[in-house]
Design a protein around this motif. Structure first.
Motif, PDB file in Angstrom:
ATOM      1  N   GLY A 156      10.856  -4.730 -65.067  1.00  0.00           N
ATOM      2  CA  GLY A 156      10.051  -3.594 -65.514  1.00  0.00           C
ATOM      3  C   GLY A 156       9.122  -3.909 -66.670  1.00  0.00           C
ATOM      4  O   GLY A 156       8.330  -3.055 -67.085  1.00  0.00           O
ATOM      5  N   PRO A 158       5.952  -5.252 -68.780  1.00  0.00           N
ATOM      6  CA  PRO A 158       4.520  -5.329 -68.439  1.00  0.00           C
ATOM      7  C   PRO A 158       4.061  -6.731 -68.078  1.00  0.00           C
ATOM      8  O   PRO A 158       3.095  -6.894 -67.314  1.00  0.00           O
ATOM      9  CB  PRO A 158       3.821  -4.827 -69.714  1.00  0.00           C
ATOM     10  CG  PRO A 158       4.856  -4.003 -70.416  1.00  0.00           C
ATOM     11  CD  PRO A 158       6.169  -4.647 -70.112  1.00  0.00           C
ATOM     12  N   ASN A 159       4.730  -7.760 -68.638  1.00  0.00           N
ATOM     13  CA  ASN A 159       4.324  -9.136 -68.349  1.00  0.00           C
ATOM     14  C   ASN A 159       5.098  -9.735 -67.179  1.00  0.00           C
ATOM     15  O   ASN A 159       5.058 -10.941 -66.959  1.00  0.00           O
ATOM     16  CB  ASN A 159       4.497 -10.012 -69.590  1.00  0.00           C
ATOM     17  CG  ASN A 159       5.946 -10.028 -70.082  1.00  0.00           C
ATOM     18  OD1 ASN A 159       6.776  -9.227 -69.640  1.00  0.00           O
ATOM     19  ND2 ASN A 159       6.232 -10.935 -71.010  1.00  0.00           N
ATOM     20  N   ASN A 163       4.029  -6.931 -61.998  1.00  0.00           N
ATOM     21  CA  ASN A 163       3.180  -6.054 -62.806  1.00  0.00           C
ATOM     22  C   ASN A 163       1.883  -6.746 -63.201  1.00  0.00           C
ATOM     23  O   ASN A 163       0.828  -6.112 -63.312  1.00  0.00           O
ATOM     24  CB  ASN A 163       3.927  -5.591 -64.055  1.00  0.00           C
ATOM     25  CG  ASN A 163       4.895  -4.457 -63.754  1.00  0.00           C
ATOM     26  OD1 ASN A 163       4.678  -3.680 -62.832  1.00  0.00           O
ATOM     27  ND2 ASN A 163       5.967  -4.355 -64.535  1.00  0.00           N
ATOM     28  N   THR A 164       1.962  -8.060 -63.423  1.00  0.00           N
ATOM     29  CA  THR A 164       0.744  -8.813 -63.740  1.00  0.00           C
ATOM     30  C   THR A 164      -0.198  -8.833 -62.548  1.00  0.00           C
ATOM     31  O   THR A 164      -1.419  -8.653 -62.698  1.00  0.00           O
ATOM     32  CB  THR A 164       1.105 -10.253 -64.143  1.00  0.00           C
ATOM     33  OG1 THR A 164       1.972 -10.231 -65.280  1.00  0.00           O
ATOM     34  CG2 THR A 164      -0.144 -11.058 -64.462  1.00  0.00           C
ATOM     35  N   GLY A 167      -1.726  -5.515 -61.964  1.00  0.00           N
ATOM     36  CA  GLY A 167      -2.643  -5.236 -63.073  1.00  0.00           C
ATOM     37  C   GLY A 167      -4.027  -5.795 -62.815  1.00  0.00           C
ATOM     38  O   GLY A 167      -5.023  -5.261 -63.323  1.00  0.00           O
ATOM     39  N   SER A 172      -1.229   0.447 -62.939  1.00  0.00           N
ATOM     40  CA  SER A 172      -0.399   0.464 -64.138  1.00  0.00           C
ATOM     41  C   SER A 172       0.943  -0.199 -63.856  1.00  0.00           C
ATOM     42  O   SER A 172       1.404  -0.231 -62.702  1.00  0.00           O
ATOM     43  CB  SER A 172      -0.175   1.900 -64.594  1.00  0.00           C
ATOM     44  OG  SER A 172       0.446   2.659 -63.561  1.00  0.00           O
ATOM     45  N   PRO A 173       1.621  -0.746 -64.865  1.00  0.00           N
ATOM     46  CA  PRO A 173       2.920  -1.404 -64.670  1.00  0.00           C
ATOM     47  C   PRO A 173       3.957  -0.427 -64.126  1.00  0.00           C
ATOM     48  O   PRO A 173       3.941   0.761 -64.444  1.00  0.00           O
ATOM     49  CB  PRO A 173       3.288  -1.893 -66.078  1.00  0.00           C
ATOM     50  CG  PRO A 173       1.998  -1.959 -66.818  1.00  0.00           C
ATOM     51  CD  PRO A 173       1.156  -0.858 -66.268  1.00  0.00           C
ATOM     52  N   GLN A 174       4.859  -0.935 -63.287  1.00  0.00           N
ATOM     53  CA  GLN A 174       5.915  -0.134 -62.687  1.00  0.00           C
ATOM     54  C   GLN A 174       7.284  -0.614 -63.180  1.00  0.00           C
ATOM     55  O   GLN A 174       7.433  -1.746 -63.639  1.00  0.00           O
ATOM     56  CB  GLN A 174       5.864  -0.243 -61.154  1.00  0.00           C
ATOM     57  CG  GLN A 174       4.554   0.212 -60.544  1.00  0.00           C
ATOM     58  CD  GLN A 174       4.307   1.690 -60.747  1.00  0.00           C
ATOM     59  OE1 GLN A 174       5.228   2.519 -60.635  1.00  0.00           O
ATOM     60  NE2 GLN A 174       3.064   2.055 -61.063  1.00  0.00           N
ATOM     61  N   TRP A 176       9.955  -0.855 -61.219  1.00  0.00           N
ATOM     62  CA  TRP A 176      10.571  -1.572 -60.110  1.00  0.00           C
ATOM     63  C   TRP A 176      12.084  -1.337 -60.017  1.00  0.00           C
ATOM     64  O   TRP A 176      12.503  -0.216 -59.825  1.00  0.00           O
ATOM     65  CB  TRP A 176      10.231  -3.070 -60.191  1.00  0.00           C
ATOM     66  CG  TRP A 176       8.768  -3.348 -60.144  1.00  0.00           C
ATOM     67  CD1 TRP A 176       7.993  -3.831 -61.164  1.00  0.00           C
ATOM     68  CD2 TRP A 176       7.890  -3.093 -59.044  1.00  0.00           C
ATOM     69  NE1 TRP A 176       6.677  -3.913 -60.783  1.00  0.00           N
ATOM     70  CE2 TRP A 176       6.579  -3.466 -59.476  1.00  0.00           C
ATOM     71  CE3 TRP A 176       8.035  -2.590 -57.757  1.00  0.00           C
ATOM     72  CZ2 TRP A 176       5.461  -3.349 -58.650  1.00  0.00           C
ATOM     73  CZ3 TRP A 176       6.937  -2.471 -56.929  1.00  0.00           C
ATOM     74  CH2 TRP A 176       5.667  -2.855 -57.376  1.00  0.00           C
ATOM     75  N   THR A 182      10.964   3.694 -57.846  1.00  0.00           N
ATOM     76  CA  THR A 182      10.579   2.413 -57.230  1.00  0.00           C
ATOM     77  C   THR A 182      11.771   1.516 -56.897  1.00  0.00           C
ATOM     78  O   THR A 182      11.593   0.439 -56.331  1.00  0.00           O
ATOM     79  CB  THR A 182       9.638   1.624 -58.174  1.00  0.00           C
ATOM     80  OG1 THR A 182      10.265   1.461 -59.451  1.00  0.00           O
ATOM     81  CG2 THR A 182       8.304   2.341 -58.329  1.00  0.00           C
ATOM     82  N   SER A 186      11.836  -1.628 -54.299  1.00  0.00           N
ATOM     83  CA  SER A 186      12.087  -2.965 -54.840  1.00  0.00           C
ATOM     84  C   SER A 186      13.162  -3.689 -54.037  1.00  0.00           C
ATOM     85  O   SER A 186      13.061  -4.893 -53.787  1.00  0.00           O
ATOM     86  CB  SER A 186      12.510  -2.867 -56.310  1.00  0.00           C
ATOM     87  OG  SER A 186      11.512  -2.245 -57.083  1.00  0.00           O
TER      88      SER A 186
END
Length: 320
Positions: A156, A158-159, A163-164, A167, A172-174, A176, A182, A186
Protein backbone atom coordinates in the motif's frame (compact mmCIF):
# COMPACT_ATOMS: atom_id res chain seq x y z
CA UNK A 1 13.23 -116.99 -5.72
CA UNK A 2 10.55 -115.69 -8.00
CA UNK A 3 8.34 -114.97 -5.02
CA UNK A 4 11.07 -112.85 -3.39
CA UNK A 5 11.71 -111.04 -6.68
CA UNK A 6 8.01 -110.33 -7.11
CA UNK A 7 7.73 -109.02 -3.56
CA UNK A 8 10.74 -106.78 -4.09
CA UNK A 9 9.30 -105.51 -7.35
CA UNK A 10 5.96 -104.75 -5.71
CA UNK A 11 7.71 -102.86 -2.90
CA UNK A 12 9.74 -100.86 -5.40
CA UNK A 13 6.61 -99.97 -7.37
CA UNK A 14 4.85 -98.82 -4.23
CA UNK A 15 7.80 -96.59 -3.24
CA UNK A 16 7.97 -95.06 -6.69
CA UNK A 17 4.22 -94.50 -6.66
CA UNK A 18 4.45 -92.68 -3.30
CA UNK A 19 7.30 -90.52 -4.61
CA UNK A 20 5.27 -89.61 -7.68
CA UNK A 21 2.22 -88.81 -5.58
CA UNK A 22 4.26 -86.62 -3.22
CA UNK A 23 5.94 -84.90 -6.14
CA UNK A 24 2.65 -84.30 -7.89
CA UNK A 25 1.19 -82.49 -4.86
CA UNK A 26 1.65 -78.70 -5.02
CA UNK A 27 3.62 -77.41 -2.12
CA UNK A 28 2.65 -74.03 -0.72
CA UNK A 29 5.21 -71.38 -1.64
CA UNK A 30 4.82 -68.00 0.04
CA UNK A 31 6.78 -66.34 -2.73
CA UNK A 32 4.82 -67.95 -5.57
CA UNK A 33 1.44 -67.51 -3.88
CA UNK A 34 1.44 -63.74 -4.39
CA UNK A 35 1.31 -62.96 -0.68
CA UNK A 36 4.90 -61.74 -0.80
CA UNK A 37 3.70 -58.60 -2.56
CA UNK A 38 1.42 -57.87 0.36
CA UNK A 39 4.45 -57.60 2.63
CA UNK A 40 5.78 -54.80 0.43
CA UNK A 41 2.41 -53.03 0.40
CA UNK A 42 1.77 -53.45 4.13
CA UNK A 43 4.10 -50.66 5.42
CA UNK A 44 2.63 -48.11 2.98
CA UNK A 45 -0.91 -49.25 3.83
CA UNK A 46 -0.27 -48.89 7.56
CA UNK A 47 1.19 -45.39 7.12
CA UNK A 48 -1.73 -44.45 4.87
CA UNK A 49 -4.24 -45.60 7.48
CA UNK A 50 -2.44 -43.75 10.29
CA UNK A 51 -1.71 -40.44 8.57
CA UNK A 52 -4.44 -40.19 5.90
CA UNK A 53 -7.51 -42.05 7.17
CA UNK A 54 -7.25 -41.77 10.94
CA UNK A 55 -7.11 -37.91 11.12
CA UNK A 56 -10.42 -37.39 9.22
CA UNK A 57 -12.14 -40.04 11.34
CA UNK A 58 -10.75 -38.44 14.48
CA UNK A 59 -11.89 -35.01 13.25
CA UNK A 60 -15.42 -36.33 12.71
CA UNK A 61 -15.47 -37.75 16.23
CA UNK A 62 -14.24 -34.50 17.79
CA UNK A 63 -16.71 -32.50 15.71
CA UNK A 64 -19.35 -34.01 17.98
CA UNK A 65 -17.59 -32.77 21.10
CA UNK A 66 -16.77 -29.54 22.89
CA UNK A 67 -13.00 -29.95 22.59
CA UNK A 68 -10.51 -27.32 23.71
CA UNK A 69 -7.42 -29.32 22.77
CA UNK A 70 -7.23 -31.27 26.01
CA UNK A 71 -10.65 -32.21 27.40
CA UNK A 72 -13.51 -33.24 25.10
CA UNK A 73 -17.19 -33.42 26.10
CA UNK A 74 -19.77 -35.02 23.82
CA UNK A 75 -22.38 -32.49 22.67
CA UNK A 76 -23.88 -34.23 19.65
CA UNK A 77 -24.57 -32.09 16.58
CA UNK A 78 -24.44 -28.74 18.37
CA UNK A 79 -21.27 -27.74 16.52
CA UNK A 80 -22.92 -28.42 13.14
CA UNK A 81 -25.98 -26.39 14.13
CA UNK A 82 -23.64 -23.56 15.03
CA UNK A 83 -21.83 -23.86 11.68
CA UNK A 84 -25.06 -23.54 9.70
CA UNK A 85 -26.05 -20.50 11.78
CA UNK A 86 -22.62 -18.86 11.57
CA UNK A 87 -23.01 -15.94 9.14
CA UNK A 88 -19.26 -15.26 9.07
CA UNK A 89 -18.55 -18.84 7.98
CA UNK A 90 -20.96 -18.64 5.05
CA UNK A 91 -19.77 -15.15 4.17
CA UNK A 92 -16.22 -16.47 4.03
CA UNK A 93 -17.48 -19.41 1.97
CA UNK A 94 -18.95 -17.01 -0.59
CA UNK A 95 -15.67 -15.09 -0.73
CA UNK A 96 -13.75 -18.33 -1.19
CA UNK A 97 -16.11 -19.47 -3.96
CA UNK A 98 -15.73 -16.17 -5.82
CA UNK A 99 -11.93 -16.24 -5.57
CA UNK A 100 -11.69 -19.94 -6.47
CA UNK A 101 -13.89 -19.75 -9.58
CA UNK A 102 -12.28 -16.52 -10.80
CA UNK A 103 -8.70 -17.72 -10.28
CA UNK A 104 -9.46 -21.14 -11.78
CA UNK A 105 -10.94 -19.65 -14.95
CA UNK A 106 -8.18 -17.07 -15.43
CA UNK A 107 -5.36 -19.46 -14.49
CA UNK A 108 -6.51 -22.35 -16.67
CA UNK A 109 -7.32 -20.19 -19.69
CA UNK A 110 -3.95 -18.39 -19.56
CA UNK A 111 -1.97 -21.59 -18.96
CA UNK A 112 -3.81 -23.45 -21.72
CA UNK A 113 -3.23 -20.53 -24.09
CA UNK A 114 0.49 -20.65 -23.32
CA UNK A 115 0.58 -24.42 -23.89
CA UNK A 116 -1.18 -23.98 -27.24
CA UNK A 117 1.32 -21.31 -28.30
CA UNK A 118 4.27 -23.54 -27.46
CA UNK A 119 2.57 -26.58 -29.04
CA UNK A 120 2.05 -24.71 -32.32
CA UNK A 121 5.60 -23.33 -32.30
CA UNK A 122 7.37 -24.82 -35.32
CA UNK A 123 10.86 -24.35 -33.87
CA UNK A 124 11.70 -27.24 -31.53
CA UNK A 125 14.70 -25.35 -30.12
CA UNK A 126 12.64 -22.31 -29.22
CA UNK A 127 9.91 -24.56 -27.82
CA UNK A 128 12.40 -26.23 -25.49
CA UNK A 129 13.73 -22.83 -24.41
CA UNK A 130 10.28 -21.50 -23.57
CA UNK A 131 9.35 -24.69 -21.73
CA UNK A 132 12.41 -24.24 -19.55
CA UNK A 133 11.73 -20.54 -18.94
CA UNK A 134 8.10 -21.04 -17.92
CA UNK A 135 8.89 -23.89 -15.52
CA UNK A 136 11.56 -21.96 -13.57
CA UNK A 137 8.97 -20.02 -11.46
CA UNK A 138 7.75 -23.35 -10.04
CA UNK A 139 11.15 -23.78 -8.37
CA UNK A 140 10.67 -20.65 -6.23
CA UNK A 141 8.96 -21.39 -2.88
CA UNK A 142 5.36 -20.20 -2.87
CA UNK A 143 5.69 -18.21 0.36
CA UNK A 144 8.54 -16.21 -1.18
CA UNK A 145 6.33 -15.26 -4.11
CA UNK A 146 3.49 -14.30 -1.77
CA UNK A 147 5.71 -12.06 0.35
CA UNK A 148 7.14 -10.45 -2.78
CA UNK A 149 3.67 -9.54 -3.99
CA UNK A 150 2.48 -8.44 -0.55
CA UNK A 151 5.50 -6.42 0.54
CA UNK A 152 6.98 -5.15 -2.73
CA UNK A 153 4.59 -5.26 -5.70
CA UNK A 154 1.12 -4.70 -4.22
CA UNK A 155 2.14 -2.94 -1.04
CA UNK A 156 0.00 0.00 0.00
CA UNK A 157 3.00 2.33 0.11
CA UNK A 158 3.12 5.11 -2.53
CA UNK A 159 6.54 3.89 -3.70
CA UNK A 160 5.33 0.31 -4.22
CA UNK A 161 5.91 -1.15 -7.68
CA UNK A 162 2.24 -1.24 -8.73
CA UNK A 163 1.48 2.21 -7.32
CA UNK A 164 4.51 3.55 -9.17
CA UNK A 165 3.31 2.00 -12.45
CA UNK A 166 -0.27 3.31 -12.19
CA UNK A 167 1.18 6.69 -11.12
CA UNK A 168 2.75 7.00 -14.59
CA UNK A 169 -0.80 7.10 -15.97
CA UNK A 170 -2.00 9.68 -13.46
CA UNK A 171 -3.80 7.26 -11.11
CA UNK A 172 -3.66 7.74 -7.36
CA UNK A 173 -1.93 5.15 -5.11
CA UNK A 174 -4.09 2.24 -3.92
CA UNK A 175 -3.99 0.22 -0.72
CA UNK A 176 -4.13 -3.11 -2.60
CA UNK A 177 -3.85 -5.95 -0.05
CA UNK A 178 -4.31 -3.47 2.77
CA UNK A 179 -7.55 -1.76 1.66
CA UNK A 180 -11.07 -3.21 1.78
CA UNK A 181 -12.03 -2.08 -1.74
CA UNK A 182 -8.95 -3.60 -3.44
CA UNK A 183 -7.99 -6.66 -1.37
CA UNK A 184 -9.99 -9.20 -3.42
CA UNK A 185 -8.70 -7.73 -6.69
CA UNK A 186 -5.18 -7.99 -5.28
CA UNK A 187 -5.66 -11.67 -4.46
CA UNK A 188 -6.85 -12.29 -8.03
CA UNK A 189 -4.00 -10.22 -9.45
CA UNK A 190 -1.49 -12.21 -7.41
CA UNK A 191 0.43 -14.57 -9.65
CA UNK A 192 0.11 -12.48 -12.82
CA UNK A 193 0.40 -13.52 -15.67
CA UNK A 194 -1.22 -16.70 -14.26
CA UNK A 195 0.72 -19.14 -16.40
CA UNK A 196 3.70 -21.47 -16.19
CA UNK A 197 4.68 -24.13 -13.67
CA UNK A 198 3.67 -27.76 -13.61
CA UNK A 199 0.13 -27.09 -14.91
CA UNK A 200 1.67 -25.74 -18.10
CA UNK A 201 3.74 -28.92 -18.52
CA UNK A 202 0.70 -31.15 -17.96
CA UNK A 203 -1.36 -29.28 -20.55
CA UNK A 204 1.53 -29.34 -23.00
CA UNK A 205 2.03 -33.08 -22.47
CA UNK A 206 -1.66 -33.63 -23.21
CA UNK A 207 -1.42 -31.64 -26.44
CA UNK A 208 1.71 -33.50 -27.50
CA UNK A 209 -0.18 -36.76 -26.94
CA UNK A 210 -2.70 -35.94 -29.70
CA UNK A 211 -2.15 -38.13 -32.75
CA UNK A 212 -0.45 -36.13 -35.48
CA UNK A 213 -2.69 -37.74 -38.11
CA UNK A 214 -5.68 -35.97 -36.51
CA UNK A 215 -3.94 -32.60 -36.73
CA UNK A 216 -2.90 -33.26 -40.34
CA UNK A 217 -6.44 -34.24 -41.26
CA UNK A 218 -7.72 -31.00 -39.73
CA UNK A 219 -5.22 -29.00 -41.79
CA UNK A 220 -6.23 -30.80 -44.98
CA UNK A 221 -9.90 -30.04 -44.27
CA UNK A 222 -8.99 -26.38 -43.90
CA UNK A 223 -10.06 -26.07 -40.26
CA UNK A 224 -8.85 -22.85 -38.64
CA UNK A 225 -6.58 -22.94 -35.62
CA UNK A 226 -9.28 -21.56 -33.33
CA UNK A 227 -11.82 -24.15 -34.46
CA UNK A 228 -9.25 -26.92 -34.14
CA UNK A 229 -8.50 -25.89 -30.55
CA UNK A 230 -12.22 -25.90 -29.67
CA UNK A 231 -13.24 -29.03 -31.62
CA UNK A 232 -10.12 -31.21 -31.32
CA UNK A 233 -7.59 -30.06 -28.74
CA UNK A 234 -9.94 -29.39 -25.82
CA UNK A 235 -11.89 -32.68 -26.15
CA UNK A 236 -8.60 -34.60 -26.44
CA UNK A 237 -7.23 -33.11 -23.20
CA UNK A 238 -10.47 -33.45 -21.25
CA UNK A 239 -8.67 -35.62 -18.71
CA UNK A 240 -6.25 -32.81 -17.87
CA UNK A 241 -9.10 -30.29 -17.66
CA UNK A 242 -10.99 -32.59 -15.31
CA UNK A 243 -7.92 -33.03 -13.11
CA UNK A 244 -7.30 -29.28 -12.78
CA UNK A 245 -10.98 -28.63 -12.10
CA UNK A 246 -11.03 -31.10 -9.20
CA UNK A 247 -7.67 -30.05 -7.78
CA UNK A 248 -8.52 -26.36 -8.22
CA UNK A 249 -11.74 -26.79 -6.23
CA UNK A 250 -9.99 -28.73 -3.48
CA UNK A 251 -7.11 -26.28 -3.29
CA UNK A 252 -9.41 -23.25 -3.34
CA UNK A 253 -11.70 -24.56 -0.60
CA UNK A 254 -8.86 -25.67 1.66
CA UNK A 255 -6.28 -22.94 1.00
CA UNK A 256 -5.63 -19.83 3.09
CA UNK A 257 -1.92 -19.12 2.56
CA UNK A 258 -2.44 -15.54 1.32
CA UNK A 259 -4.80 -14.76 4.18
CA UNK A 260 -2.37 -16.15 6.73
CA UNK A 261 0.74 -14.46 5.33
CA UNK A 262 -0.61 -11.10 4.14
CA UNK A 263 -4.21 -10.05 4.83
CA UNK A 264 -5.07 -11.88 8.10
CA UNK A 265 -8.59 -12.26 6.72
CA UNK A 266 -9.05 -8.50 6.61
CA UNK A 267 -7.64 -5.97 6.20
CA UNK A 268 -8.25 -5.17 9.84
CA UNK A 269 -11.51 -6.43 11.28
CA UNK A 270 -13.43 -6.19 8.01
CA UNK A 271 -13.21 -9.93 7.18
CA UNK A 272 -13.38 -9.02 3.47
CA UNK A 273 -10.77 -11.62 2.50
CA UNK A 274 -11.74 -14.22 5.13
CA UNK A 275 -12.05 -17.77 3.77
CA UNK A 276 -13.29 -20.94 5.55
CA UNK A 277 -9.83 -22.49 5.85
CA UNK A 278 -8.40 -19.49 7.68
CA UNK A 279 -11.56 -19.07 9.77
CA UNK A 280 -11.25 -22.71 10.83
CA UNK A 281 -7.57 -22.19 11.63
CA UNK A 282 -8.27 -19.13 13.81
CA UNK A 283 -11.09 -20.90 15.66
CA UNK A 284 -8.71 -23.71 16.62
CA UNK A 285 -5.42 -21.87 17.22
CA UNK A 286 -6.60 -18.48 18.53
CA UNK A 287 -9.82 -19.46 20.32
CA UNK A 288 -9.03 -23.10 21.23
CA UNK A 289 -12.37 -24.20 19.76
CA UNK A 290 -11.00 -27.38 18.25
CA UNK A 291 -14.33 -29.19 18.23
CA UNK A 292 -16.03 -26.36 16.32
CA UNK A 293 -13.09 -26.20 13.94
CA UNK A 294 -13.43 -29.95 13.27
CA UNK A 295 -17.13 -29.44 12.51
CA UNK A 296 -16.28 -26.79 9.92
CA UNK A 297 -13.71 -29.15 8.45
CA UNK A 298 -16.30 -31.94 8.13
CA UNK A 299 -18.71 -29.56 6.38
CA UNK A 300 -16.00 -28.54 3.92
CA UNK A 301 -15.15 -32.22 3.36
CA UNK A 302 -18.77 -32.99 2.46
CA UNK A 303 -18.91 -30.00 0.09
CA UNK A 304 -15.68 -31.09 -1.65
CA UNK A 305 -16.98 -34.66 -1.92
CA UNK A 306 -20.27 -33.54 -3.50
CA UNK A 307 -18.52 -31.23 -5.98
CA UNK A 308 -16.08 -34.00 -6.94
CA UNK A 309 -18.94 -36.47 -7.55
CA UNK A 310 -20.76 -33.89 -9.70
CA UNK A 311 -17.57 -33.21 -11.64
CA UNK A 312 -16.99 -36.92 -12.28
CA UNK A 313 -20.60 -37.41 -13.36
CA UNK A 314 -20.82 -34.61 -15.89
CA UNK A 315 -17.24 -34.51 -17.23
CA UNK A 316 -16.50 -37.86 -18.83
CA UNK A 317 -13.20 -38.89 -20.45
CA UNK A 318 -12.57 -41.77 -22.83
CA UNK A 319 -11.30 -43.90 -19.93
CA UNK A 320 -14.58 -43.32 -18.06
Amino acid sequence: METKKDAAAVTTCREERKKNENGSKKRFSFRKSGYEGLLWILPAAVLLLIFSYYPPLDAFYHSLTDWNGTAAHFIGFDNFVRVFRDTLFWRSFGTMLFLTVTCMVIGNVCTLLLAELIYNNKSKRMGSFFRFMYVIPAIIPGIVTIMLWGKVILTGAPNGIMNTVIGWFGASPQGWFYAENTVLASIILYGFPWMGGTSFLIYLAGLNGIDESIIEAAKIDGISTFRRVISIDLPMIKGQLKYFLIMGLIGGIQGFTLQYAVTNGGPGDSYVSMVPGYYMYKAAINDSEYGYSCAMGVVLFVIILVLTIINNKFIKTEED
